[in-house]
Scaffold this motif. Structure first.
Motif, PDB file in Angstrom:
ATOM      1  N   ASN A   6     -51.966 -36.289  44.300  1.00 48.92           N
ATOM      2  CA  ASN A   6     -52.940 -36.459  43.224  1.00 48.92           C
ATOM      3  C   ASN A   6     -52.854 -35.313  42.223  1.00 48.92           C
ATOM      4  O   ASN A   6     -52.983 -35.517  41.014  1.00 48.92           O
ATOM      5  CB  ASN A   6     -54.351 -36.554  43.799  1.00 48.92           C
ATOM      6  N   LEU A   7     -52.647 -34.092  42.727  1.00 48.48           N
ATOM      7  CA  LEU A   7     -52.508 -32.944  41.834  1.00 48.48           C
ATOM      8  C   LEU A   7     -51.247 -33.077  40.981  1.00 48.48           C
ATOM      9  O   LEU A   7     -51.269 -32.825  39.770  1.00 48.48           O
ATOM     10  CB  LEU A   7     -52.465 -31.651  42.649  1.00 48.48           C
ATOM     11  N   PHE A   8     -50.138 -33.478  41.612  1.00 48.99           N
ATOM     12  CA  PHE A   8     -48.890 -33.692  40.876  1.00 48.99           C
ATOM     13  C   PHE A   8     -49.076 -34.771  39.810  1.00 48.99           C
ATOM     14  O   PHE A   8     -48.632 -34.615  38.665  1.00 48.99           O
ATOM     15  CB  PHE A   8     -47.787 -34.079  41.849  1.00 48.99           C
ATOM     16  N   PHE A  10     -51.828 -35.618  38.362  1.00 50.88           N
ATOM     17  CA  PHE A  10     -52.704 -35.086  37.312  1.00 50.88           C
ATOM     18  C   PHE A  10     -51.925 -34.211  36.342  1.00 50.88           C
ATOM     19  O   PHE A  10     -52.134 -34.285  35.117  1.00 50.88           O
ATOM     20  CB  PHE A  10     -53.841 -34.294  37.958  1.00 50.88           C
ATOM     21  N   ILE A  11     -51.007 -33.382  36.864  1.00 43.78           N
ATOM     22  CA  ILE A  11     -50.192 -32.515  36.012  1.00 43.78           C
ATOM     23  C   ILE A  11     -49.295 -33.349  35.096  1.00 43.78           C
ATOM     24  O   ILE A  11     -49.173 -33.075  33.893  1.00 43.78           O
ATOM     25  CB  ILE A  11     -49.349 -31.554  36.870  1.00 43.78           C
ATOM     26  N   ILE A  12     -48.667 -34.384  35.658  1.00 40.23           N
ATOM     27  CA  ILE A  12     -47.823 -35.276  34.844  1.00 40.23           C
ATOM     28  C   ILE A  12     -48.667 -35.985  33.788  1.00 40.23           C
ATOM     29  O   ILE A  12     -48.236 -36.166  32.635  1.00 40.23           O
ATOM     30  CB  ILE A  12     -47.104 -36.305  35.741  1.00 40.23           C
ATOM     31  N   LEU A  14     -51.424 -34.872  32.337  1.00 34.57           N
ATOM     32  CA  LEU A  14     -51.736 -33.926  31.268  1.00 34.57           C
ATOM     33  C   LEU A  14     -50.524 -33.687  30.368  1.00 34.57           C
ATOM     34  O   LEU A  14     -50.652 -33.579  29.148  1.00 34.57           O
ATOM     35  CB  LEU A  14     -52.213 -32.604  31.869  1.00 34.57           C
ATOM     36  N   THR A  15     -49.342 -33.594  30.986  1.00 37.20           N
ATOM     37  CA  THR A  15     -48.116 -33.355  30.210  1.00 37.20           C
ATOM     38  C   THR A  15     -47.844 -34.496  29.242  1.00 37.20           C
ATOM     39  O   THR A  15     -47.542 -34.273  28.059  1.00 37.20           O
ATOM     40  CB  THR A  15     -46.910 -33.179  31.149  1.00 37.20           C
ATOM     41  N   THR A  16     -47.936 -35.722  29.727  1.00 35.73           N
ATOM     42  CA  THR A  16     -47.694 -36.874  28.841  1.00 35.73           C
ATOM     43  C   THR A  16     -48.772 -36.975  27.763  1.00 35.73           C
ATOM     44  O   THR A  16     -48.480 -37.368  26.627  1.00 35.73           O
ATOM     45  CB  THR A  16     -47.654 -38.183  29.658  1.00 35.73           C
ATOM     46  N   SER A  52     -43.700 -40.734  26.302  1.00 37.30           N
ATOM     47  CA  SER A  52     -45.034 -40.461  26.840  1.00 37.30           C
ATOM     48  C   SER A  52     -46.050 -41.515  26.393  1.00 37.30           C
ATOM     49  O   SER A  52     -46.995 -41.825  27.119  1.00 37.30           O
ATOM     50  CB  SER A  52     -45.502 -39.071  26.415  1.00 37.30           C
TER      51      SER A  52
END
Length: 272
Positions: A6-8, A10-12, A14-16, A52
């Motif tokens: 879930n953290l991974f 979430f990071i992806i 935010l990046t997109t 994205s």
């Protein structure tokens, strides 16, 4: 592992989202490219931002779905036999009891309370990176006793009736199978009369003083905001008998559906 995923995710996400904003606020407004080098970097960034735009909505739906509604899990062990088998892919309803903020695990809205007999996924209290699945047996305030493989709740014997045998392919032996009646739920458990559990705490856990162990039997009082859980495979389950109670805030949700088992398609369906 689900928390790390879930953290991974979430990071992806935010990046997109940032690439999408760069596309809207900067790239679409930039018309004049003054150098070949700038043109190359511009095209690469434009390509990533355009990707994205296609990926972000999908990731957002998946993130919201996993965070607030349902989350898939895979059964790794035999502790919940015969209800759940290794290789079962299950769906967990994350809003069975409340709606929580992702990562913070803070209740936004309480919907219902966990019930006896619910099959729940929870973060193992002593390693929150590990998720366990067990059945709720005891609610806050309950007295739980296990005497000669017979379950008692508040000094009332829980009915179970013999239902033939279950063949364990790993051990290549037959195990006694029972129908257990808990409140308004009927489910199957495994218990081998010839096997004696050596019930004892595996380490010093919170509320250990609530437990009393004696000659393979035990009793305990469930504290407030905690739950007592057991596996349906009673002789092969590392559960509350050995490491204590599950705090309410550790509960991920209620397992309710097997959506796939690649070894046995016929297992797809709802859980008891």
């Amino acid at each position: 592992m689900s928390q790390l995923f879930n953290l991974f995710l979430f990071i992806i996400l935010l990046t997109t989202a940032m690439l999408w904003l760069i596309n809207i606020l900067y790239l679409r407004r930039r018309k004049n490219i003054t150098s070949d080098t700038g043109n190359i970097y511009y095209k690469k960034l434009l390509y990533l931002s355009n990707c994205s735009i296609n990926i972000f909505p999908v990731l957002l739906v998946v993130f919201l779905f996993r965070s607030f509604v349902f989350e898939p899990f895979r059964i790794p062990s035999e502790s919940m036999l015969p209800t759940l088998q290794p290789g079962d892919f299950i769906i967990v309803n994350k809003h069975s009891y409340s709606i929580k903020l992702p990562f913070l695990n803070y209740d936004i809205l309480l919907l219902s309370k966990p019930k006896r007999g619910d099959v729940i996924v929870f973060h193992y209290p002593y390693s929150k990176k590990v998720d366990y699945i067990k059945r709720i047996i005891g609610l806050p305030g309950d007295k739980i006793s296990y005497k000669k493989k017979q379950l008692f709740i508040n000094d009332i014997e829980i009915d179970n009736h013999r239902d033939g045998f279950y063949y364990d392919h790993n051990s290549m032996r037959f195990i006694n199978r029972y129908n257990e009646f808990l409140d308004n739920i009927v489910y199957k458990i495994l218990s081998n009369e010839g096997y004696i559990n050596s019930l004892s705490p595996h380490f010093k856990f919170p509320f250990l003083e609530n437990f009393k162990y004696s000659d393979g039997d035990f009793s305990c009082i469930v504290p407030d905001d905690n739950y007592f859980v057991m596996g349906d495979n009673r002789d092969n389950s590392f559960d509350s008998r050995y490491w204590g109670f599950v705090p309410y805030h550790n509960i991920v949700g209620r397992a309710f559906f097997i959506w796939m088992n690649f070894n046995d398609i016929g297992r797809i369906g709802y859980l008891n």
